[in-house]
Design a protein around this motif. Structure first.
Motif, short mmCIF file in Angstrom:
data_model
loop_
_atom_site.label_atom_id
_atom_site.label_comp_id
_atom_site.label_asym_id
_atom_site.label_seq_id
_atom_site.Cartn_x
_atom_site.Cartn_y
_atom_site.Cartn_z
N VAL A 163 33.11 -9.32 0.75
CA VAL A 163 32.10 -8.29 0.51
C VAL A 163 30.72 -8.92 0.44
O VAL A 163 30.55 -9.98 -0.17
CB VAL A 163 32.42 -7.55 -0.81
CG1 VAL A 163 31.37 -6.50 -1.13
CG2 VAL A 163 33.81 -6.90 -0.72
N VAL A 176 33.89 -1.46 -3.37
CA VAL A 176 35.02 -1.20 -2.47
C VAL A 176 34.66 -0.16 -1.40
O VAL A 176 35.30 -0.12 -0.36
CB VAL A 176 36.29 -0.76 -3.24
CG1 VAL A 176 36.75 -1.86 -4.18
CG2 VAL A 176 36.08 0.54 -4.00
N HIS A 327 40.24 -3.99 -0.26
CA HIS A 327 39.39 -4.56 0.78
C HIS A 327 40.15 -4.83 2.07
O HIS A 327 39.58 -5.41 3.01
CB HIS A 327 38.75 -5.86 0.28
CG HIS A 327 37.78 -5.67 -0.83
ND1 HIS A 327 37.68 -6.55 -1.90
CD2 HIS A 327 36.88 -4.68 -1.07
CE1 HIS A 327 36.75 -6.12 -2.73
NE2 HIS A 327 36.26 -4.99 -2.26
N GLN A 332 40.15 0.06 3.82
CA GLN A 332 38.78 0.29 4.24
C GLN A 332 38.71 1.37 5.32
O GLN A 332 37.77 2.16 5.36
CB GLN A 332 38.15 -1.01 4.74
CG GLN A 332 37.92 -2.03 3.62
CD GLN A 332 36.83 -1.60 2.66
OE1 GLN A 332 35.68 -1.46 3.04
NE2 GLN A 332 37.20 -1.37 1.39
N MET A 344 33.17 -1.69 3.08
CA MET A 344 32.53 -2.86 2.51
C MET A 344 32.75 -4.11 3.34
O MET A 344 32.09 -5.12 3.11
CB MET A 344 33.05 -3.12 1.09
CG MET A 344 32.54 -2.17 0.03
SD MET A 344 30.82 -2.44 -0.47
CE MET A 344 29.98 -1.18 0.51
N ILE A 345 33.68 -4.09 4.29
CA ILE A 345 33.92 -5.28 5.10
C ILE A 345 33.37 -5.03 6.50
O ILE A 345 33.44 -3.92 7.03
CB ILE A 345 35.42 -5.65 5.16
CG1 ILE A 345 36.25 -4.57 5.84
CG2 ILE A 345 35.95 -5.92 3.75
CD1 ILE A 345 37.71 -4.97 6.07
#
Length: 386
Positions: A163, A176, A327, A332, A344-345
């Protein structure tokens, strides 16, 4: 964060009809605290498709990259998750998926509005009676408040590394899923060029006079004003609020209703988290509504839902594995296609033609500062907004 030019800021949402799978009534959380156990869905699996939403918003999704659930340790054991905020119903759906994927995993969920639950955790921990293992909250301010009580554990790097640093400023909590402040506008009444790039110019913009809406009692709006207070100071924030009142801004109970009012033509523009417009478009694909984003100011804030581990938990390893699952590519993609949040990724993009986080230009602000809400409420009362 990368700077973006006007062309990036003015991106139109490439949205068509979508199944109304989002919770249109997610407007700040239930007033009643509940405790539940996630229920098993027999058809859940560890493939990305089983974690996706439905409808054209998820069609032609690009290849996704990142850590897959199959690469993570299995979840096993009982975990007490204190789940705060209006996204709770959607997030329980994700917990159902994890519960089904890992038969030995038993997440116990206690739900309440985020600020209420943050206070509960602090009070319980001071008395040595908190059963919380993980606090999963819909805003960074509540996470920062709990961390400031000295009752959270430092998150391991395997949880925080995927992150961006902005969304785990002190390793006491980690984002998240993200939500961007935005300016929804009615495309029959305004063009994107009618929306100023600087939110401080709104009270003096003739094209917006008497046609704006806001939801001042709503937590996300109060976080926005808190950001403005931190960035611009109290005097300038009061001046801005008074200017909007003089412009005859219309008040709504929440930002989903604000967005619907824009789509209905009751008002021409307003202030809202980005995903409320996607929810309107999911239910009403032909609605004349789109998004603009300001640049480098409080109205371009990116807030997050996030999670933290309680220092008093005896299950810190399981808690860390759980947050790592949030994550994963599968989770995601769930946040992107079901909750319409910002992933978030970097390997999972947002849906609906939204600019990526790197294309937005949020202000340089420690999200933990959003926990200092009381001065904001006093300021809003002084001006007559509340």
């Amino acid at each position: 964060m990368a700077d973006r030019g006007t062309s990036n800021r003015r991106r139109f949402l490439a949205m068509s009809a979508a199944a109304a799978t989002a919770l249109a009534g997610c407007t700040g959380g239930s007033d009643q605290e509940t405790e539940t156990t996630a229920t098993t869905q027999p058809d859940a699996g560890a493939d990305v498709e089983s974690f996706q939403g439905s409808g054209p918003l998820v069609e032609e999704r690009p290849d996704l990259s990142g850590t897959r659930m199959e690469e993570l340790p299995d979840l096993s054991g009982t975990l007490n998750v204190y789940l705060g905020g209006g996204e709770g119903g959607l997030y329980v759906d994700l917990l159902d998926q994890l519960d089904a994927l890992y038969p030995d995993f038993d997440p116990k969920v206690r739900s309440a509005p985020t600020s209420q639950l943050a206070n509960t955790i602090a009070e319980e921990s001071q008395g040595g009676s908190s059963s919380a293992d993980v606090f999963w909250a819909v805003d960074a301010g509540s996470l920062a408040y709990v961390a400031d009580q000295g009752i959270t554990a430092e998150l391991p790097s395997r949880v925080t590394d995927p992150v961006p640093d902005t969304f785990h400023p002190n390793d006491q909590w980690v984002g998240v899923a993200g939500r961007a402040r935005s300016i929804p506008y009615n495309t029959d009444e305004l063009s994107a060029d009618d929306i100023p790039d600087d939110v401080m110019e709104f009270p003096e913009t003739d094209a917006l006079a008497g046609s704006m809406g806001w939801a001042p009692t709503y937590g996300a709006f109060q976080s926005f004003v808190t950001a403005m207070r931190q960035l611009n100071g109290e005097d300038e924030t009061k001046q801005w609020l008074r200017g909007m009142l003089e412009q005859n801004v219309t008040e709504y109970p929440d930002e989903f209703l604000t967005s619907n009012a824009i789509a209905d033509g009751e008002i021409a523009a307003g202030f809202a988290n980005h995903y409320y417009v996607l929810r309107v478009k999911a239910a009403r694909p032909d609605a004349p509504i789109d998004l603009a984003f300001t640049s480098g100011d409080a109205a371009s804030l990116i807030n997050v839902s996030g999670a933290q581990i309680m220092k008093g938990s005896g299950k810190q390893e399981l808690a860390a594995d759980f947050i790592a699952h949030l994550h994963s590519v599968e989770a995601q993609e769930f946040f992107a296609t079901t909750a319409y949040s910002y992933p978030m990724i970097p390997g999972v993009p947002p849906v609906g033609g939204l600019p990526s986080i790197d294309e937005l230009n949020p202000p340089e602000l420690d999200l933990g500062e959003l926990s200092n809400i009381e001065p904001t409420l006093r300021l809003m009362r002084d001006v007559g907004v509340l």
